[in-house]
Write a protein that holds these residues in place. Sequence first.
Motif, PDB file in Angstrom:
ATOM      1  N   MET A 201       3.574   0.571  -8.667  1.00 42.48           N
ATOM      2  CA  MET A 201       3.775   1.791  -7.891  1.00 42.48           C
ATOM      3  C   MET A 201       5.246   2.155  -7.775  1.00 42.48           C
ATOM      4  O   MET A 201       6.120   1.295  -7.819  1.00 42.48           O
ATOM      5  N   THR A 202       5.468   3.461  -7.625  1.00 38.52           N
ATOM      6  CA  THR A 202       6.827   3.942  -7.344  1.00 38.52           C
ATOM      7  C   THR A 202       7.041   4.125  -5.846  1.00 38.52           C
ATOM      8  O   THR A 202       8.177   4.154  -5.381  1.00 38.52           O
ATOM      9  N   THR A 203       5.955   4.274  -5.083  1.00 42.97           N
ATOM     10  CA  THR A 203       6.057   4.358  -3.632  1.00 42.97           C
ATOM     11  C   THR A 203       6.451   2.991  -3.077  1.00 42.97           C
ATOM     12  O   THR A 203       5.834   1.971  -3.421  1.00 42.97           O
ATOM     13  N   ARG A 215       6.874  10.444  -0.525  1.00 46.33           N
ATOM     14  CA  ARG A 215       6.701  11.620  -1.377  1.00 46.33           C
ATOM     15  C   ARG A 215       5.242  11.691  -1.800  1.00 46.33           C
ATOM     16  O   ARG A 215       4.720  10.760  -2.430  1.00 46.33           O
ATOM     17  N   GLU A 216       4.634  12.793  -1.459  1.00 45.25           N
ATOM     18  CA  GLU A 216       3.208  12.946  -1.734  1.00 45.25           C
ATOM     19  C   GLU A 216       2.921  12.953  -3.225  1.00 45.25           C
ATOM     20  O   GLU A 216       1.926  12.375  -3.681  1.00 45.25           O
ATOM     21  N   ASP A 217       3.790  13.597  -4.007  1.00 47.34           N
ATOM     22  CA  ASP A 217       3.549  13.641  -5.447  1.00 47.34           C
ATOM     23  C   ASP A 217       3.645  12.246  -6.067  1.00 47.34           C
ATOM     24  O   ASP A 217       2.895  11.906  -6.988  1.00 47.34           O
ATOM     25  N   SER A 218       4.557  11.418  -5.552  1.00 52.07           N
ATOM     26  CA  SER A 218       4.678  10.052  -6.075  1.00 52.07           C
ATOM     27  C   SER A 218       3.428   9.242  -5.752  1.00 52.07           C
ATOM     28  O   SER A 218       2.949   8.459  -6.591  1.00 52.07           O
ATOM     29  N   LEU A 219       2.900   9.401  -4.546  1.00 52.86           N
ATOM     30  CA  LEU A 219       1.688   8.672  -4.178  1.00 52.86           C
ATOM     31  C   LEU A 219       0.511   9.080  -5.055  1.00 52.86           C
ATOM     32  O   LEU A 219      -0.290   8.226  -5.471  1.00 52.86           O
ATOM     33  N   ARG A 220       0.400  10.366  -5.355  1.00 53.14           N
ATOM     34  CA  ARG A 220      -0.688  10.816  -6.235  1.00 53.14           C
ATOM     35  C   ARG A 220      -0.548  10.185  -7.616  1.00 53.14           C
ATOM     36  O   ARG A 220      -1.544   9.767  -8.229  1.00 53.14           O
ATOM     37  N   GLU A 221       0.677  10.102  -8.126  1.00 52.91           N
ATOM     38  CA  GLU A 221       0.893   9.466  -9.425  1.00 52.91           C
ATOM     39  C   GLU A 221       0.564   7.977  -9.364  1.00 52.91           C
ATOM     40  O   GLU A 221       0.016   7.411 -10.320  1.00 52.91           O
ATOM     41  N   LEU A 223      -1.705   6.558  -7.496  1.00 54.75           N
ATOM     42  CA  LEU A 223      -3.160   6.416  -7.496  1.00 54.75           C
ATOM     43  C   LEU A 223      -3.719   6.520  -8.919  1.00 54.75           C
ATOM     44  O   LEU A 223      -4.636   5.774  -9.294  1.00 54.75           O
ATOM     45  N   VAL A 224      -3.170   7.434  -9.704  1.00 55.76           N
ATOM     46  CA  VAL A 224      -3.596   7.562 -11.097  1.00 55.76           C
ATOM     47  C   VAL A 224      -3.237   6.299 -11.877  1.00 55.76           C
ATOM     48  O   VAL A 224      -4.035   5.782 -12.676  1.00 55.76           O
ATOM     49  N   THR A 225      -2.038   5.781 -11.637  1.00 55.15           N
ATOM     50  CA  THR A 225      -1.593   4.575 -12.340  1.00 55.15           C
ATOM     51  C   THR A 225      -2.503   3.390 -12.020  1.00 55.15           C
ATOM     52  O   THR A 225      -2.903   2.631 -12.915  1.00 55.15           O
ATOM     53  N   LEU A 226      -2.829   3.218 -10.752  1.00 55.43           N
ATOM     54  CA  LEU A 226      -3.702   2.108 -10.361  1.00 55.43           C
ATOM     55  C   LEU A 226      -5.096   2.254 -10.965  1.00 55.43           C
ATOM     56  O   LEU A 226      -5.701   1.276 -11.421  1.00 55.43           O
ATOM     57  N   ARG A 227      -5.612   3.475 -10.974  1.00 56.70           N
ATOM     58  CA  ARG A 227      -6.937   3.708 -11.553  1.00 56.70           C
ATOM     59  C   ARG A 227      -6.930   3.387 -13.051  1.00 56.70           C
ATOM     60  O   ARG A 227      -7.857   2.738 -13.569  1.00 56.70           O
TER      61      ARG A 227
END
Length: 235
Positions: A201-203, A215-221, A223-227
């Motif tokens: 994660m970057t968060t 940063r909301e955009d970082s958290l969304r990214e 989640l995609v990375t973990l999936r």
Amino acid sequence: MRRFLLAAVLVSSGPFAAIAQDPVPEGPPVVSVEIQGNTRVGTDYVLSQLRTMPGKPYDPKTIDEDIRRLAGLGLFSNVEVEQRRTGEGYQVTFVLEENILVQRVDLVGMDELDEDDIRPLVKMRPGQPLVRYLLHLDRERIRQKYLEEGFLFVEVQVESKPTLSGEDITFRIEEGPEVEVEQIRFVGNDTFGDGELHDLMTTEESWLFSSPEYREDSLREDLVTLRQFYRSKGF
């Protein structure tokens, strides 16, 4: 035989030529053209856009074209036509409803973000017709930008002030506090440990010597990375 056929053609063509030359009957004339409802747009300018004018035959098709032409100028929110038949002809009145024009667009309340970051998000510009729905979209773009930058409690209000020539628009921004990530917890990860997932994660969490912003955009990214990570491992 040839002389007979030629004579027949000449005789039969005579009546058709006479019919083609007969003038098409014209309808009653337009005796007057008036413009109502315009306050900022000059009457002379509106008249210059019309094909319906005094002295010409009254033609509903021409009036329809005039309505479309005026509407296409982008200066009027509504165009209607009233017509009155008199003994001399038609009195035609174009009733206009002018668009309200934007005079100024101000941004107020920005402390943490630069105006150069926010101004491009506002599509409503001075000189354009005021469209309330577009103001709503501008407001949402500003709000979304602040959310992405970690200002979860931001509020953006749109204010309008009538002027003699239009309206002044103000986006009033209350940024609120920036939000930090106090803790990241993983639930249900039986196969992979917290540390391994956290490294993807970057968060980041805040700690004594570092206070990274949420940063909301970082958290969304993330989640995609973990999936994608789990899927690559057969999950």
